[in-house]
Write a protein that holds these residues in place. Structure first.
Motif, PDB file in Angstrom:
ATOM      1  N   MET A  27      53.728  30.133  33.360  1.00 41.61           N
ATOM      2  CA  MET A  27      53.086  30.900  34.428  1.00 41.61           C
ATOM      3  C   MET A  27      52.603  29.980  35.531  1.00 41.61           C
ATOM      4  O   MET A  27      51.918  29.003  35.256  1.00 41.61           O
ATOM      5  N   GLU A  28      52.957  30.308  36.752  1.00 40.95           N
ATOM      6  CA  GLU A  28      52.429  29.642  37.933  1.00 40.95           C
ATOM      7  C   GLU A  28      51.591  30.684  38.669  1.00 40.95           C
ATOM      8  O   GLU A  28      52.126  31.574  39.343  1.00 40.95           O
ATOM      9  N   PRO A  29      50.261  30.625  38.510  1.00 40.08           N
ATOM     10  CA  PRO A  29      49.419  31.692  39.068  1.00 40.08           C
ATOM     11  C   PRO A  29      49.316  31.644  40.589  1.00 40.08           C
ATOM     12  O   PRO A  29      49.362  30.580  41.189  1.00 40.08           O
ATOM     13  N   PHE A  30      49.181  32.827  41.169  1.00 33.94           N
ATOM     14  CA  PHE A  30      48.862  32.933  42.588  1.00 33.94           C
ATOM     15  C   PHE A  30      47.431  32.421  42.765  1.00 33.94           C
ATOM     16  O   PHE A  30      46.616  32.484  41.851  1.00 33.94           O
ATOM     17  N   ASP A  31      47.131  31.956  43.957  1.00 31.04           N
ATOM     18  CA  ASP A  31      45.797  31.436  44.253  1.00 31.04           C
ATOM     19  C   ASP A  31      44.868  32.602  44.596  1.00 31.04           C
ATOM     20  O   ASP A  31      44.579  32.874  45.758  1.00 31.04           O
ATOM     21  N   GLU A  32      44.444  33.312  43.542  1.00 30.78           N
ATOM     22  CA  GLU A  32      43.562  34.464  43.678  1.00 30.78           C
ATOM     23  C   GLU A  32      42.825  34.637  42.350  1.00 30.78           C
ATOM     24  O   GLU A  32      43.218  34.034  41.350  1.00 30.78           O
ATOM     25  N   PRO A  33      41.762  35.425  42.324  1.00 35.75           N
ATOM     26  CA  PRO A  33      41.025  35.602  41.074  1.00 35.75           C
ATOM     27  C   PRO A  33      41.886  36.243  39.990  1.00 35.75           C
ATOM     28  O   PRO A  33      42.353  37.372  40.140  1.00 35.75           O
ATOM     29  N   ASN A  34      42.165  35.497  38.947  1.00 35.94           N
ATOM     30  CA  ASN A  34      42.861  35.993  37.772  1.00 35.94           C
ATOM     31  C   ASN A  34      42.656  34.981  36.649  1.00 35.94           C
ATOM     32  O   ASN A  34      42.224  33.855  36.896  1.00 35.94           O
ATOM     33  N   PRO A  35      42.917  35.347  35.419  1.00 32.16           N
ATOM     34  CA  PRO A  35      42.624  34.452  34.308  1.00 32.16           C
ATOM     35  C   PRO A  35      43.449  33.170  34.317  1.00 32.16           C
ATOM     36  O   PRO A  35      42.975  32.119  33.899  1.00 32.16           O
ATOM     37  N   TRP A  36      44.680  33.235  34.801  1.00 33.17           N
ATOM     38  CA  TRP A  36      45.542  32.055  34.794  1.00 33.17           C
ATOM     39  C   TRP A  36      45.100  31.066  35.854  1.00 33.17           C
ATOM     40  O   TRP A  36      45.095  29.858  35.619  1.00 33.17           O
ATOM     41  N   ASN A  37      44.704  31.545  37.020  1.00 39.01           N
ATOM     42  CA  ASN A  37      44.214  30.654  38.068  1.00 39.01           C
ATOM     43  C   ASN A  37      42.866  30.056  37.670  1.00 39.01           C
ATOM     44  O   ASN A  37      42.599  28.885  37.925  1.00 39.01           O
ATOM     45  N   GLU A  38      42.017  30.861  37.034  1.00 37.48           N
ATOM     46  CA  GLU A  38      40.730  30.347  36.555  1.00 37.48           C
ATOM     47  C   GLU A  38      40.963  29.196  35.569  1.00 37.48           C
ATOM     48  O   GLU A  38      40.315  28.158  35.654  1.00 37.48           O
ATOM     49  N   PHE A  39      41.912  29.375  34.647  1.00 35.36           N
ATOM     50  CA  PHE A  39      42.235  28.324  33.687  1.00 35.36           C
ATOM     51  C   PHE A  39      42.738  27.077  34.413  1.00 35.36           C
ATOM     52  O   PHE A  39      42.302  25.954  34.121  1.00 35.36           O
ATOM     53  N   LYS A  40      43.641  27.259  35.371  1.00 42.00           N
ATOM     54  CA  LYS A  40      44.214  26.125  36.107  1.00 42.00           C
ATOM     55  C   LYS A  40      43.136  25.367  36.877  1.00 42.00           C
ATOM     56  O   LYS A  40      43.138  24.129  36.899  1.00 42.00           O
ATOM     57  N   GLN A  41      42.209  26.090  37.512  1.00 41.23           N
ATOM     58  CA  GLN A  41      41.133  25.443  38.256  1.00 41.23           C
ATOM     59  C   GLN A  41      40.212  24.650  37.319  1.00 41.23           C
ATOM     60  O   GLN A  41      39.725  23.589  37.679  1.00 41.23           O
ATOM     61  N   LYS A  42      40.006  25.171  36.123  1.00 42.96           N
ATOM     62  CA  LYS A  42      39.093  24.545  35.169  1.00 42.96           C
ATOM     63  C   LYS A  42      39.741  23.382  34.411  1.00 42.96           C
ATOM     64  O   LYS A  42      39.117  22.344  34.203  1.00 42.96           O
ATOM     65  N   HIS A  43      41.008  23.548  34.010  1.00 40.31           N
ATOM     66  CA  HIS A  43      41.656  22.580  33.115  1.00 40.31           C
ATOM     67  C   HIS A  43      42.889  21.898  33.683  1.00 40.31           C
ATOM     68  O   HIS A  43      43.379  20.945  33.080  1.00 40.31           O
ATOM     69  N   GLY A  44      43.466  22.429  34.747  1.00 42.94           N
ATOM     70  CA  GLY A  44      44.774  21.960  35.189  1.00 42.94           C
ATOM     71  C   GLY A  44      45.841  22.640  34.364  1.00 42.94           C
ATOM     72  O   GLY A  44      45.566  23.588  33.622  1.00 42.94           O
ATOM     73  N   GLY A  68      51.281  30.935  25.941  1.00 42.47           N
ATOM     74  CA  GLY A  68      51.251  30.983  27.401  1.00 42.47           C
ATOM     75  C   GLY A  68      50.824  29.652  27.976  1.00 42.47           C
ATOM     76  O   GLY A  68      49.762  29.140  27.626  1.00 42.47           O
ATOM     77  N   ILE A  69      51.648  29.106  28.851  1.00 42.39           N
ATOM     78  CA  ILE A  69      51.384  27.797  29.436  1.00 42.39           C
ATOM     79  C   ILE A  69      51.305  27.930  30.952  1.00 42.39           C
ATOM     80  O   ILE A  69      52.241  28.422  31.597  1.00 42.39           O
ATOM     81  N   VAL A  70      50.188  27.501  31.524  1.00 43.35           N
ATOM     82  CA  VAL A  70      49.992  27.498  32.975  1.00 43.35           C
ATOM     83  C   VAL A  70      50.591  26.201  33.518  1.00 43.35           C
ATOM     84  O   VAL A  70      50.328  25.119  32.985  1.00 43.35           O
ATOM     85  N   VAL A  71      51.409  26.338  34.565  1.00 49.28           N
ATOM     86  CA  VAL A  71      52.065  25.177  35.168  1.00 49.28           C
ATOM     87  C   VAL A  71      51.793  25.154  36.672  1.00 49.28           C
ATOM     88  O   VAL A  71      51.461  26.169  37.274  1.00 49.28           O
ATOM     89  N   ASP A  72      51.951  23.974  37.258  1.00 49.29           N
ATOM     90  CA  ASP A  72      51.795  23.834  38.713  1.00 49.29           C
ATOM     91  C   ASP A  72      53.030  24.316  39.467  1.00 49.29           C
ATOM     92  O   ASP A  72      52.922  24.889  40.538  1.00 49.29           O
ATOM     93  N   ASP A  73      54.212  24.048  38.905  1.00 50.05           N
ATOM     94  CA  ASP A  73      55.476  24.365  39.573  1.00 50.05           C
ATOM     95  C   ASP A  73      56.425  24.930  38.522  1.00 50.05           C
ATOM     96  O   ASP A  73      56.973  24.194  37.704  1.00 50.05           O
ATOM     97  N   ILE A  74      56.624  26.247  38.544  1.00 49.53           N
ATOM     98  CA  ILE A  74      57.400  26.896  37.493  1.00 49.53           C
ATOM     99  C   ILE A  74      58.865  26.465  37.502  1.00 49.53           C
ATOM    100  O   ILE A  74      59.462  26.294  36.443  1.00 49.53           O
ATOM    101  N   GLU A  75      59.433  26.271  38.687  1.00 48.70           N
ATOM    102  CA  GLU A  75      60.835  25.846  38.738  1.00 48.70           C
ATOM    103  C   GLU A  75      61.011  24.478  38.071  1.00 48.70           C
ATOM    104  O   GLU A  75      61.932  24.277  37.269  1.00 48.70           O
ATOM    105  N   LYS A  76      60.145  23.562  38.389  1.00 52.27           N
ATOM    106  CA  LYS A  76      60.205  22.209  37.820  1.00 52.27           C
ATOM    107  C   LYS A  76      59.985  22.245  36.304  1.00 52.27           C
ATOM    108  O   LYS A  76      60.710  21.600  35.538  1.00 52.27           O
ATOM    109  N   ALA A  77      58.998  23.021  35.860  1.00 48.40           N
ATOM    110  CA  ALA A  77      58.704  23.107  34.420  1.00 48.40           C
ATOM    111  C   ALA A  77      59.874  23.744  33.665  1.00 48.40           C
ATOM    112  O   ALA A  77      60.249  23.277  32.586  1.00 48.40           O
ATOM    113  N   LEU A  78      60.458  24.817  34.231  1.00 46.97           N
ATOM    114  CA  LEU A  78      61.596  25.465  33.577  1.00 46.97           C
ATOM    115  C   LEU A  78      62.788  24.524  33.450  1.00 46.97           C
ATOM    116  O   LEU A  78      63.430  24.467  32.396  1.00 46.97           O
TER     117      LEU A  78
END
Length: 158
Positions: free
Chosen positions: A80-97, A13-23
């Motif tokens: 995965m491009e997480p919504f800006d709300e409490p969830n594990p993917w957004n937490e990871f993105k906030q912590k690590h990018g 599982g990879i967290v991305v900023d922009d899913i369209e661009k990453a895909l």
């Protein structure tokens, strides 16, 4: 139980900023067909039942993320491009990018594996049920360098 029953990597599982661009980048580099992006309704409220729920750090939440799966040999790469709300993917993105958030293995006996890992001092941070299966993420970043995910497909084995 002495160890996790399966050591065949199933998903990354990879967290991305922009899913369209990453895909577009993945598909262009590897010559893959563009998969469908799954986008949950931002206004939906998740009903939590025994067969459909998302639990995160002790609370039931509405965990939403845009996602798409790329089949790369035997391994699925889930972007995965997480919504800006409490969830594990957004937490990871906030912590690590952006980056690799989890690796997942399929098991039988989901609850048995949760009990085994928690007995090893590895706490369950997030789990979900989606009708045809269930998954869990464990707090293993400091131990393994990545979140460990386990999933069980089909009817509950517990």
């Amino acid at each position: 139980m002495e160890h996790i029953e399966n050591n065949n990597l199933l998903k990354v599982g990879i967290v991305v900023d922009d899913i369209e661009k990453a895909l577009k980048a993945y598909c262009g580099l590897f010559g893959l067909a563009m998969p469908e992006i799954q986008t949950p309704d931002p206004n939906s409220v998740q009903e939590h039942t025994d067969n459909s729920y998302t639990w995160y750090r002790g609370e039931y939440i509405t965990a939403r993320t845009k996602f798409a799966n790329l089949q790369m040999g035997p391994v699925t790469v889930e972007l995965m491009e997480p919504f800006d709300e409490p969830n594990p993917w957004n937490e990871f993105k906030q912590k690590h990018g952006p980056g690799v958030h989890f690796i997942t293995f399929t098991v039988n006996g989901f609850q048995q594996h949760i009990n085994f890992l928690e007995g090893q001092g590895i706490p369950l941070a997030h789990k979900g049920e989606y009708g045809s299966g269930r998954y869990g993420y464990f707090d293993t970043e400091s131990l393994l360098g990545v979140v460990l995910g386990l999933q069980e497909l089909g009817p509950k084995q517990d």
